[in-house]
Design a protein around this motif. Structure first.
Motif: not given
Ligand code: AMP
Ligand code: MG
Length: 487
Positions: A13, A99, A109, A179-182, A206, A209-210, A255, A257
């Protein structure tokens, strides 16, 4: 296995353009000391729990020293708060430290919550108080134990610093791992600022990564949105089936995710009450328990809107239209599990709806009821055990008869059903009073209750005789606990 000093950082990130965040270091807490450490989360990071000492944890996660390889930053995002768009959000009191990629290739994360002011703090002090940090730390483990997607905590650090919330309260920091802070709000920021190139950059980040398997799709952004619909519907179905009220379902707390994210004034219901509003500041009841699937869909529509530059409107709408049926089938599946039903019958939805209506009318404790239902065998004793939980037992009789008839049409035997049900109906959940007791003890310097609850909640389906008192009726004062946004 690694030490704190040799964690395998790789900060993807931080490689995005500087407009995506603001770089700033944590501000140290006075008298930082370790309250709790979570070896299960350490294992996710390949961190050798035997090699980490409390002093080092307090130093690194109390804001005094940076881990080698860490590049702290405050993410920029926005979001809809209680239905109103707020362009000024972002990490105002938490930092993405970086990360960590483990030997299995999983990327985690590390987010330090309560780490001081950032460019996005607005009028806030950048701090988190002990009370809310304990609540978030416990909630992550409780959710994980139940099998509900969630962020978790690696450790909790207390301090001698105080700040004003509900009176003066001690500050703390929580090292949150996910795994995710988006958040949905990350996309909203670039959409409303009309920064469509950056919106695409974020979406590409995203996907890489995801959702790497979607990269070759005709429109990967549409496919990503479909995934978010799927995971979010499954998540809220679990919340509803376990009586979890999030409390602040703003789009900046959602989130990408589909994990339960940003715990504040949440509640695991002691009584099944569809009209329950967990957050005392939510005067309109926007985030009422029964309304969660609806507001989650509303939030998904916000995300969809933000994706308009990347996906055709009709495609986004078609995805949104899948939500309700998907949610309902997930929720029914969860309740079928809770009732021990393997076969699928068309009348099951009615059986579940009727039970929900009865539980709401009688304000039944769903956790204790479902747990005892696992022991139901049609015999006198098991019926009496269930009736004991009903203020007016006669209201249960008809339903129980129907349920018994329904069970007779299942092919598995009673012992197998009991085992199945005990594996999905927890004996223990994180009731507000339990968190409150642990908070009170911690404020007196006794951290044992926090750590005991962590151990208990990790295995909520197991009999744990030493914790039997938490399986009983909550104390009278539990109903008077007041939860607010203040944290
Ligand atoms: P929350 O209600 O915790 O989800 O926070 C909403 C927004 O307010 C986020 O952008 C937070 O970073 C920010 N925020 C909350 N509390 C504070 C605080 N004490 N200091 C600075 N920013 C805060
Ligand atoms: Mg938040």
């Amino acid at each position: 296995m690694r030490t704190l000093e040799s964690l395998n950082f790789d900060n993807s990130y931080a490689r995005l353009p500087e407009r995506f965040y603001h770089r700033v270091d944590p501000k140290p807490l006075k008298g930082a000391h370790l309250i709790s450490f979570n070896p299960e989360v350490a294992a996710l990071l390949d961190l050798d729990a035997c090699q980490v000492g409390p002093e080092a944890l307090a130093r690194f996660f109390g804001g005094h020293e940076l881990l080698p390889g860490s590049e702290p930053l405050a993410m920029k995002y926005t979001g809809h708060q209680f239905g109103v768009y707020n362009p000024d959000l972002g990490d105002g009191r938490g930092l993405l430290l970086g990360e960590v990629v483990n030997a299995a290739g999983e990327r985690w994360d590390l987010h330090l919550k309560g780490s001081g002011q950032t460019a996005f703090s607005r009028f806030g002090d950048g701090r988190a108080v002990l009370r809310s940090s304990i609540r978030e730390y416990l909630a992550g483990e409780a959710m994980q134990g139940l099998g509900i997607a969630t962020t978790r905590g690696l450790c909790l650090v207390g301090s001698d610093d105080y700040t004003m919330r509900e009176g003066m309260e001690p500050c703390a920091m929580l090292l949150r791992v996910s795994r995710c802070h988006i958040r949905f709000g990350h996309f909203e920021h670039f959409y409303y600022r009309r920064m469509h190139d950056d919106l695409k950059l974020l979406a590409d980040y995203c996907i890489e990564r995801y959702f790497p398997d979607l990269a070759g799709d005709e429109n990967p952004y549409r496919s990503m949105f479909a995934r978010v619909i799927d995971s979010t519907a499954a998540l809220v179905a679990r919340w509803q089936a376990h009586g979890f009220v999030h409390g602040v379902l703003n789009t900046d707390n959602m989130s990408l995710l589909g994990e339960t994210f940003d715990y504040g004034p949440y509640t695991f219901l002691d009584q099944y009450r569809p009209d329950y509003v967990s957050n005392q500041n939510d005067h309109q009841g926007r985030y009422v328990f029964r309304g969660q699937p609806g507001v989650v869909l509303w939030n998904l529509a916000c995300l969809g809107q933000a994706l308009l530059p990347l996906v055709e409107r009709e495609d986004l709408e078609a995805q949104l239209q899948r939500f309700t049926a998907l949610y309902e089938s997930c929720e029914l599946a969860r309740f079928r599990d809770r009732l021990g039903l393997v076969q699928v019958e068309t009348d099951d939805a009615a059986l579940v709806d009727e039970l929900k209506a009865l539980m709401a009318e009688q304000r039944i404790d769903p956790t204790r009821f479902f747990r005892r239902l696992g022991d139901f065998d049609g015999g006198e004793a098991s019926i009496a055990a269930l009736m004991e939980l009903w203020p007016d037992p006669s209201r249960l009789t008809d339903w129980l008869l129907r349920y018994r008839e329904r069970l007779e049409r299942e092919s598995s035997d009673a012992a197998a059903r009991r085992a199945r049900m005990h594996a999905v109906n927890p004996k223990y959940i994180l009731r507000n009073y339990m968190a409150e007791e642990a908070i009170r003890a911690a404020r007196q310097g006794d951290f044992r209750p926090v750590n005991e609850l962590m151990a208990l909640l990790r295995r909520p389906y197991d009999e744990q005789p030493e914790f039997e008192r938490f399986a009983g009726e909550p104390p009278d004062w539990a109903g008077a606990i007041c939860l607010t946004c203040s944290s």
